[in-house]
Design an enzyme around this catalytic site. Structure first.
Site, short mmCIF file in Angstrom:
data_model
loop_
_atom_site.label_atom_id
_atom_site.label_comp_id
_atom_site.label_asym_id
_atom_site.label_seq_id
_atom_site.Cartn_x
_atom_site.Cartn_y
_atom_site.Cartn_z
N HIS A 93 0.86 -1.18 0.00
CA HIS A 93 0.00 0.00 0.00
C HIS A 93 0.90 1.23 0.00
O HIS A 93 1.50 1.58 1.02
CB HIS A 93 -0.93 -0.01 1.22
CG HIS A 93 -2.09 -0.94 1.06
ND1 HIS A 93 -1.95 -2.31 1.08
CD2 HIS A 93 -3.41 -0.70 0.87
CE1 HIS A 93 -3.14 -2.87 0.90
NE2 HIS A 93 -4.05 -1.92 0.77
N GLY A 153 -12.50 1.62 3.34
CA GLY A 153 -11.46 0.78 2.76
C GLY A 153 -10.48 1.53 1.88
O GLY A 153 -10.63 2.73 1.59
N HIS A 154 -9.46 0.80 1.41
CA HIS A 154 -8.41 1.43 0.62
C HIS A 154 -8.94 1.95 -0.71
O HIS A 154 -9.83 1.39 -1.32
CB HIS A 154 -7.22 0.48 0.40
CG HIS A 154 -7.54 -0.81 -0.27
ND1 HIS A 154 -6.73 -1.91 -0.19
CD2 HIS A 154 -8.59 -1.20 -1.04
CE1 HIS A 154 -7.25 -2.90 -0.88
NE2 HIS A 154 -8.37 -2.49 -1.41
N ASN A 155 -8.39 3.11 -1.13
CA ASN A 155 -8.69 3.77 -2.41
C ASN A 155 -10.09 4.37 -2.49
O ASN A 155 -10.49 4.84 -3.56
CB ASN A 155 -8.50 2.80 -3.59
CG ASN A 155 -7.13 2.17 -3.63
OD1 ASN A 155 -6.13 2.81 -3.32
ND2 ASN A 155 -7.08 0.88 -3.96
#
Length: 301
Positions: free
Chosen positions: A187, A228-230
């Site tokens: 990440h 969450g990511h992004n």
């Protein structure tokens, strides 16, 4: 709080741009504020309808000051009424004017703040919180107790990061390896949070894989939420007890109530997801949805 006279209340509201008209005794004054479900004598209360007030009609004369819309049925039965086009916001404005602002507490001795973090003027970091190297925090932001702000995170001005929040940790991303197990994905992105954002107790916002996770100006995230990511969240959204899956895109002024949004979903602006909604398909602007899976029940909000 000090006792407030009705003249002081009306003057303050009109100077702030509220349209209001008082009907009642000129010596009306209050010494606090009440919830409609538990009214306290001598206080003010606002009502959208009389059914929310847990008093018998014979007891309505005990209400010292009522904030109500001009067309609210039954308002004329109260001894003193402040009629406002927007009684809730007018009431809250008066409450806020009485709240003593806490002074900036600075960096608590039990906080851990890297010398390589950049903190703006008036930033407060509470006991047990960790601010890692490469973090940037804007003026006036408050980080409460036991929060963790990971390296590379950018937080704007006048934000409130509450107890136990985690921002900027790796997201939940894995790939299958040759042995059939799971290998964690790198990440390399950040979390970028705008101005006037609040993130509630024990919520977390994961950093992006190769792009940033973004939370727009004015957005408020309640306790126990996951971003969450992004994920890209727009301006002035409200999230309460909600999970937003990775790579989801959410427009401006959306409201999610105890909802779950599938990863990679695209949601327009001005969307309302009611309690228990499980959103597994894209949603256009201005709709309301409910259910599992979520179904559109109203268009044109």
């Amino acid at each position: 709080m000090k006792r407030m006279e009705i003249g002081e209340i009306v003057d303050g509201l009109r100077k702030a741009g509220f349209s209001c008209e008082f009907r009642g005794s000129d010596d009306c004054s209050i010494e606090g504020f009440s919830d409609p479900a538990s009214y306290l004598p001598g206080t003010a209360v606002w009502l959208g309808a009389t059914r929310y007030l847990k008093l018998d009609e014979s007891e309505w004369n005990q209400v010292t000051l009522l904030f109500a819309r001009p067309d609210m049925e039954g308002a004329e039965k109260f001894p003193s009424v402040l009629y406002c086009e927007d009684p809730r916001n007018a009431f809250m404005f008066v409450v806020e004017s009485c709240v003593e602002r806490k002074p900036c507490l600075g960096i608590h001795p039990a906080a851990v703040v890297s010398d390589e973090a950049v903190l703006g003027a008036g930033v407060s970091v509470g006991a047990g919180s960790v601010v890692e190297a490469g973090v940037s925090i804007g003026d006036g932001t408050v980080v409460q107790e036991n929060a963790v702000i990971h390296s590379g995170t950018v937080i704007g001005s006048n934000c409130r990061i509450m107890d136990g929040v985690c921002i900027g940790n790796d997201g939940f991303g894995f790939r299958r390896n040759d042995e059939g197990g799971w290998t964690r994905l790198p990440h390399l992105g950040r979390v970028v949070i705008g101005d006037d954002v609040e993130i509630g107790d024990c919520s977390n916002v994961d950093k992006g894989t190769f792009k940033d996770t973004v939370v727009g100006n004015g957005t408020k995230i309640d306790a126990l939420c996951h971003v969450g990511h992004n994920v890209q969240i727009g301006r002035d959204c409200l999230l309460t007890y909600t999970e937003i899956g990775g790579n989801a895109v959410i427009g401006d002024r959306c409201v999610f109530v105890s909802s779950c949004v599938k990863n990679r979903i695209v949601i327009g602006s001005d969307v309302y997801a009611g309690i228990g909604s499980v959103v597994i398909k894209d949603l256009p602007d201005g709709v309301e949805c409910f259910g599992n899976p979520a179904r559109i029940v109203k268009k044109g909000r």
